[in-house]
Design an enzyme around this catalytic site. Sequence first.
Site, mmCIF file in Angstrom:
data_model
loop_
_atom_site.group_PDB
_atom_site.id
_atom_site.type_symbol
_atom_site.label_atom_id
_atom_site.label_comp_id
_atom_site.label_asym_id
_atom_site.label_seq_id
_atom_site.Cartn_x
_atom_site.Cartn_y
_atom_site.Cartn_z
ATOM 1 N N GLY A 163 18.050 1.313 -15.667
ATOM 2 C CA GLY A 163 18.514 -0.010 -16.068
ATOM 3 C C GLY A 163 19.346 0.036 -17.325
ATOM 4 O O GLY A 163 19.213 0.954 -18.137
ATOM 5 N N PRO A 197 20.775 -0.665 -21.047
ATOM 6 C CA PRO A 197 20.045 -0.747 -22.314
ATOM 7 C C PRO A 197 19.648 -2.198 -22.595
ATOM 8 O O PRO A 197 20.431 -3.110 -22.349
ATOM 9 C CB PRO A 197 21.064 -0.277 -23.354
ATOM 10 C CG PRO A 197 22.088 0.488 -22.602
ATOM 11 C CD PRO A 197 22.108 -0.080 -21.208
ATOM 12 N N GLY A 198 18.431 -2.388 -23.056
ATOM 13 C CA GLY A 198 18.003 -3.726 -23.437
ATOM 14 C C GLY A 198 17.411 -4.539 -22.311
ATOM 15 O O GLY A 198 17.117 -5.717 -22.474
ATOM 16 N N GLY A 249 14.550 -3.999 -21.006
ATOM 17 C CA GLY A 249 13.095 -4.070 -21.141
ATOM 18 C C GLY A 249 12.347 -2.865 -20.582
ATOM 19 O O GLY A 249 11.162 -2.977 -20.274
ATOM 20 N N LYS A 250 13.023 -1.726 -20.460
ATOM 21 C CA LYS A 250 12.359 -0.539 -19.907
ATOM 22 C C LYS A 250 11.232 -0.059 -20.828
ATOM 23 O O LYS A 250 10.112 0.161 -20.378
ATOM 24 C CB LYS A 250 13.399 0.588 -19.692
ATOM 25 C CG LYS A 250 14.484 0.209 -18.704
ATOM 26 C CD LYS A 250 15.443 1.351 -18.464
ATOM 27 C CE LYS A 250 16.293 1.711 -19.663
ATOM 28 N NZ LYS A 250 17.197 0.615 -20.101
ATOM 29 N N THR A 251 11.554 0.075 -22.105
ATOM 30 C CA THR A 251 10.529 0.510 -23.055
ATOM 31 C C THR A 251 9.400 -0.513 -23.095
ATOM 32 O O THR A 251 8.219 -0.149 -23.092
ATOM 33 C CB THR A 251 11.141 0.661 -24.457
ATOM 34 O OG1 THR A 251 12.320 1.459 -24.348
ATOM 35 C CG2 THR A 251 10.174 1.329 -25.398
ATOM 36 N N HIS A 291 48.730 -15.871 -26.873
ATOM 37 C CA HIS A 291 47.974 -14.950 -26.034
ATOM 38 C C HIS A 291 46.752 -15.648 -25.414
ATOM 39 O O HIS A 291 46.561 -15.614 -24.195
ATOM 40 C CB HIS A 291 47.541 -13.738 -26.892
ATOM 41 C CG HIS A 291 46.729 -12.719 -26.163
ATOM 42 N ND1 HIS A 291 47.218 -11.489 -25.813
ATOM 43 C CD2 HIS A 291 45.452 -12.755 -25.709
ATOM 44 C CE1 HIS A 291 46.280 -10.805 -25.186
ATOM 45 N NE2 HIS A 291 45.190 -11.545 -25.116
ATOM 46 N N GLU A 292 45.969 -16.305 -26.258
ATOM 47 C CA GLU A 292 44.757 -16.964 -25.753
ATOM 48 C C GLU A 292 45.113 -18.153 -24.851
ATOM 49 O O GLU A 292 44.476 -18.369 -23.831
ATOM 50 C CB GLU A 292 43.856 -17.420 -26.902
ATOM 51 C CG GLU A 292 43.316 -16.295 -27.775
ATOM 52 C CD GLU A 292 42.593 -15.191 -27.002
ATOM 53 O OE1 GLU A 292 42.007 -15.482 -25.934
ATOM 54 O OE2 GLU A 292 42.629 -14.036 -27.453
ATOM 55 N N ASP A 300 42.055 -6.267 -22.919
ATOM 56 C CA ASP A 300 42.282 -6.870 -21.600
ATOM 57 C C ASP A 300 42.685 -5.795 -20.604
ATOM 58 O O ASP A 300 42.220 -5.761 -19.467
ATOM 59 C CB ASP A 300 43.426 -7.897 -21.668
ATOM 60 C CG ASP A 300 43.090 -9.058 -22.592
ATOM 61 O OD1 ASP A 300 41.896 -9.343 -22.765
ATOM 62 O OD2 ASP A 300 44.040 -9.665 -23.124
#
Length: 599
Positions: free
Chosen positions: A205, A207-208, A210-212, A426-427, A502
């Site tokens: 999965g 990172p982050g 919730g594996k640990t 650009h935006e 982009d």
Amino acid sequence: MNNQKPENNKKKNHIIWISIGVALVAIAFMTIFIILMNQPNENEISYTELLTKISDGEVEKIEMTVGSTSVKVKLKDVEEEKKAIVPSTQAFIELIQEEKVNKNSDIDLIQKPQNGLLTFSAGFLQILPTLLLVALIILVFKMQGLGDNGKVYDETATKVKVKFDDVAGLKEEKQELIEIVEFLKNPEKFTKMGAKIPRGVLLYGKPGTGKTLIAKAIAGEAGVPFISMSGSEFIELFAGLGASRVRKLFEKARKMSPCIVFIDEIDAIGARRSAGNGAESENNQTLNQLLVEMDGFDTDETIIVLAATNRPEMLDKALLRPGRFDRQITVQIPDLRGREEILKIHAKEKKFAEDVNLKNIAEDTAGLTGAELANILNEAAIIATVNQHTAIEEQDIEEAVKKVTVGLQKVSRVYSEKDKKITAYHEAGHAIVSRYLPTQENVKEISIIPRGMAGGYTMYKSNEDKNYIEKTELEERLVALMGGRAAEYIIFHDISTGAANDIEVATEIAKNMVTVYGMSSLVGNISINTEKDPYELQILGEKFGDAIGAEIKLLLDGAYIKAQSIIKEHMEQLEIIAQTLLKKETIGEEEFENILKEQ
Ligand code: ADP
Ligand code: MG
Ligand code: ZN
């Protein structure tokens, strides 16, 4: 299985001993040198003496030349001035100042600017031996640490308090792991029945996700020790060390059984063994040892090995054979409900204003991991504190979401008018282009306030969790990504580095469309993963590789052209959005639609 190369080890051991020998001789030499140099005569006091005198309040005045480590010391009831050598001017000044603050000491610290270049080199030469000594000591200590004769690895064996209830969402994952908890609690029940329990479970999965956390929760639920180690800690300088660490880890686990062994980042040791290049690498020895340990479990040893990785494709297949990590569980990023539950858990100890609705936050955070969601609530609490709110308000959370998703708002960054103008167009380009693409989400916010690495940003609404994405949507996503550069080109007849990200994202998508999702009819339904198999392209042939490149380029070029044509069709709208951005810096969803309606 365990084919370590003894000659190789010996050679490395020699190097260790020679290095330690050299270091010891050098230290002895340096120490004598320093003692000789710092031999105080009547006019000189040692550094430690000086420090004692400072804290005893016996020093009246210290005079130092910037850059020199030799200082003049005037003691309170001594006529003539003494000389002392300090290790570093800066540190010494700080020390005196601290002393002054703490003890109201009344030392006059007089700093004289350096006159003449030579004083500097003299000062530096005097501290050079000290610096070398410190460096050597550090080196030797490091080597001893690596010398494999002590507690060198950072492992923890602790009773954990985390329970399954602390893990939000992940229903199916928990369901699959519950039997392991039962087994750890009551192994006899299972063995009597003749049931085979997996020895190893691999958690895949991002990172982050919730594996640990979930690994800890298993230990917490079962009430057994949690022994953990990270794969990256096994990667070391000297051969054989990784393997011996693995051995020690399992020795410890056997003593503490029943228990859980958790190996984080297992890809660091469990990467595919490279075939046929002669020398066995350090990695391979470590991996071999791990396999030996896992194969060597007795039936009465109640040890479950959990491992986590976010790069399953890197793993050596040998790890996945029966009796090893034969159970694999994918830990998914949370869906809408999962996100709401995670937010609820992390909202527990925090104070929120009444109108705050965690469900709304969950809706705005599709694609984020549990760790990111926890981070958002934490950031929101910090922002609320800074804003002197009595509780966390909606706007604090919105700010936190932005902070975590787009990076820190950098109001203070120097930002030229020209940059601002390029960013505004650009935006506006992204926003206008995506508005006329049916599959693209509505614009939620456009801004030219720099955040993190980005000069500006366009955020899209994402209130839908999807499992599949159609080809059309991916194509239109490419067009939206090209909207920024296309607008720059049409307005300024020039392009800028501002589109780098982009283009990076677009290229990744186009590459996946052709080589993973089989979305190019020329290339066909073929999955090409050169990371997994570097020879894959060679097998398919050079022409095939050329075709892939051509298809990716075609997708990107086509998207750029389409973006340009959409912008050319809606020039007035581009203009007014860009101008509004220059005036107000940020445009929200409703405002965006209102401006366009007035057109
Ligand atoms: P991983 O090991 O997959 O990188 P972690 O288990 O270290 O992720 O998660 C980091 C943090 O994120 C956890 O300590 C927890 O605060 C939060 N977190 C992640 N997933 C969840 C979840 N499903 N429920 C509650 N908190 C979570
Ligand atoms: Mg982790
Ligand atoms: Zn852009």
